[in-house]
Enzyme design. Structure first.
Site, PDB file in Angstrom:
ATOM      1  N   HIS A 338      -0.119   6.422   5.031  1.00 29.88           N
ATOM      2  CA  HIS A 338       0.400   5.685   2.977  1.00 29.88           C
ATOM      3  C   HIS A 338      -0.509   4.671   3.046  1.00 29.88           C
ATOM      4  CE1 HIS A 338       2.855   3.092   1.353  1.00 29.88           C
ATOM      5  NE2 HIS A 338       2.443   1.876   1.369  1.00 29.88           N
ATOM      6  N   HIS A 343      -2.942   2.778  -1.158  1.00 24.33           N
ATOM      7  CA  HIS A 343      -3.206   2.289  -0.832  1.00 24.33           C
ATOM      8  C   HIS A 343      -5.362   2.597  -1.462  1.00 24.33           C
ATOM      9  CE1 HIS A 343      -0.047  -0.452  -1.214  1.00 24.33           C
ATOM     10  NE2 HIS A 343       0.747  -0.410  -0.269  1.00 24.33           N
ATOM     11  N   GLU A 383       3.663  -1.356  -4.905  1.00 26.97           N
ATOM     12  CA  GLU A 383       3.784   0.276  -4.485  1.00 26.97           C
ATOM     13  C   GLU A 383       4.410   1.292  -5.456  1.00 26.97           C
ATOM     14  OE1 GLU A 383       3.782   0.775  -1.045  1.00 26.97           O
ATOM     15  OE2 GLU A 383       3.067  -1.133  -0.667  1.00 26.97           O
ATOM     16  N   SER A 402       1.543   8.533  -1.663  1.00 31.51           N
ATOM     17  CA  SER A 402       2.110   9.486  -0.453  1.00 31.51           C
ATOM     18  C   SER A 402       3.063   9.489   0.086  1.00 31.51           C
ATOM     19  CB  SER A 402       1.291   7.226   0.415  1.00 31.51           C
ATOM     20  OG  SER A 402       2.303   6.845   1.007  1.00 31.51           O
TER      21      SER A 402
HETATM   22 FE   LIG Z   1       2.115  -0.206   1.063  1.00 24.65          FE
END
Ligand SMILES: [Fe+2]
Length: 510
Positions: A338, A343, A383, A402
């Site tokens: 992720h 990110h 997010e 992700s």
């Molecule tokens: Fe995160």
């Protein structure tokens, strides 16, 4: 202050245990909610303790506390030290400025005292006419005698000590140097393979042992160290590869152009490929070059306050373990798949880095209610955010970038798409067990940044903060001296722009 944070954390843990240990946090927002509740309880208990403590102080001790001497007061000898201290007082006068001469005489009686600055204004307090701001320099002993005499003077309505360089005690502790992040590692009880029978790795002792080993790296890590490498297993690489292949197909049509651009560079420069999980140290060095962001290993979900505070220093707290191989498409907690696919590419973009840092800066010293709002804003932007880019809605949120399934879901007609307005987004309820039913779409990246800035400006805080990239320190701006320093830096920058313009103009002429 760091001690106070530890005490608060211990209180949170015992509160959780007293309530049957039922606090299992799965998201930043839940963490922020939990902190708000427990902190309210903690404040109640601490306020009562403080009231009792202050009631037992002598008059001298109370004044010494108010003055907050630079080096403290260890004993009587220290109090008599010849070193001069600067003190600022706000004196409220009952009568006209005529009574000021009586006040000044109190200062004049002490040879070791000199008044540096005086200014007055009309008072808005009932029963008072004027307020006088007075900056003076005196030995600790003289300052104590002066303040005592002022407090006894019938000419004064009240005497308030203004400490110029410190933050009020009521403000929650926050890190002021990047190395202070070593103290921001408060993991909350959450979804862990060792603790939760629903975790896909619960009945896999080999996976659990691997997780413990990777977690050790984060627990031992201190600022300035190289992030140790993790030897990923074949199973880890297989899991990473499954997600990688699927997402890479979707990125060109679903991911923000900022993400796509950096992702290509990560493949070229950091060894991103379906057969290789890049090491955090390599990726962190790449990010430092691109946007000034860097990674720091973390063993799981941090408290919302600690996590957001790290962003203020352009530090991203990054997990290093890989999700369990039985569920490659879904992870019940953040993992490095992720972080690295979602990110990292966004945080290596200079503008997105600034946006993320702004959220972090706004969180420093903010009240619990505001931390919850900022965590919610982080959730719906960093997010799960969507953004309009040249007429096309694309994903900017790492939770989407992700997750193959949620990325397609978010950009389909199934969920509701609402325009991003910081004030309403900040209080929107969210979903952490399934795909989001609502996503917020920013009109443009600039618009999202501007709205967030305005929201942050309205967070009540008795000071402003600024990150100094040279010292990697947070400057707390709450007095004129600090502002003068900032103004000086800005003036130097403007001079450089002016010089550059001159050179460019001369170049054109030539
Ligand atoms: Fe995160």
């Amino acid at each position: 202050m760091a001690e106070a944070a530890k005490k608060r954390l211990a209180f949170q843990k015992s509160y959780s245990q007293e309530h049957g240990g039922s606090w299992k946090h799965r998201s930043l927002i839940e963490d922020a909610k939990f902190e708000r509740l427990t902190n309210a309880e903690y404040e109640k208990v601490e306020k009562e303790k403080e009231r009792e403590r202050r009631a037992s102080l002598s008059e001298d001790e109370e004044i010494i506390e108010e003055l907050q001497f630079r080096n403290g007061v260890e004993d009587d000898e220290d109090l008599k030290t010849r070193e001069l201290q600067k003190c600022t007082l706000l004196l409220t006068l009952r009568d006209g400025l005529g009574s000021l001469s009586r006040i000044l005489r109190i200062f004049e009686q002490h040879a070791r005292c000199s008044i540096l600055h005086i200014e007055s204004r009309q008072s808005k307090k009932t029963g008072a006419l004027y307020e006088v701001l007075m900056l003076f320099e005196a030995t600790k002993e003289a300052a104590l005698i002066i303040v005592k005499a002022l407090k006894q003077s019938s000419a004064l309505h009240d005497v308030i000590s203004l400490n110029e360089s410190t933050i009020p005690n009521s403000v929650p502790w926050f890190p002021t140097h990047i190395s202070d992040l070593d103290k921001c590692h408060h993991l909350l009880t959450k979804f862990e393979p060792d603790l939760d029978s629903n975790h896909p790795g619960f009945s896999d002792p080999i996976y659990r042992a691997r997780r413990t080993k990777v977690a050790e790296i984060a627990f031992k890590y201190r600022w300035g160290q190289t992030i140790p490498e993790v030897e990923y297993t074949e199973e880890d690489i297989r899991t990473w590869g499954v997600v990688y292949r699927k997402l890479k197909e979707l990125f060109p049509t679903h991911a923000s152009k900022r993400h796509v651009k950096v992702f290509t560079l990560l493949e070229k420069e950091c060894g991103y490929s379906e057969n290789n999980i890049p090491q955090l140290e390599t990726v962190s060095n790449f990010m430092k070059k691109k946007s000034g962001f860097q990674l720091r290993p973390v063993a799981g979900l941090l408290s919302a306050r600690d996590f957001l505070a790290s962003l203020a220093f352009r530090v991203f707290q990054c997990t290093q373990y890989v999700r369990h191989g039985s569920e490659p498409d879904h992870s019940p907690e953040p993992d490095c798949v992720h972080e690295l696919l979602g990110h990292v590419p966004m945080l290596a973009d200079a503008e997105f880095a600034q946006f993320s840092q702004d959220i972090g800066l706004a969180s420093l010293g903010a009240a619990d209610d505001d931390i919850e709002k900022l965590a919610t804003l982080y959730w719906f932007t960093v997010e799960f955010g969507l953004c309009n880019e040249d007429g096309q809605v694309l994903a900017i949120g790492a939770g989407l970038l992700s997750s193959f399934g949620e990325l397609m879901h978010a950009l389909s007609d199934v969920p509701e798409h609402r325009p991003f307005v910081a004030e309403t987004t900040a209080v929107q309820s969210y979903q952490d067990q399934d795909y989001q039913p609502i996503y917020f779409v920013a009109e443009s990246f600039e618009d999202m940044k501007e709205r967030m800035r305005k929201f942050a400006a309205n967070i009540p805080r008795p000071f402003e903060v600024r990150f100094d990239p040279y010292t990697q320190r947070i400057d707390v701006l709450n007095n004129t001296r600090d502002l003068q320093t900032v103004t000086k830096t800005m003036r130097e920058d403007v001079t450089k722009i002016h010089l550059a313009l001159n050179k460019m103009t001369c170049g054109t002429v030539r």
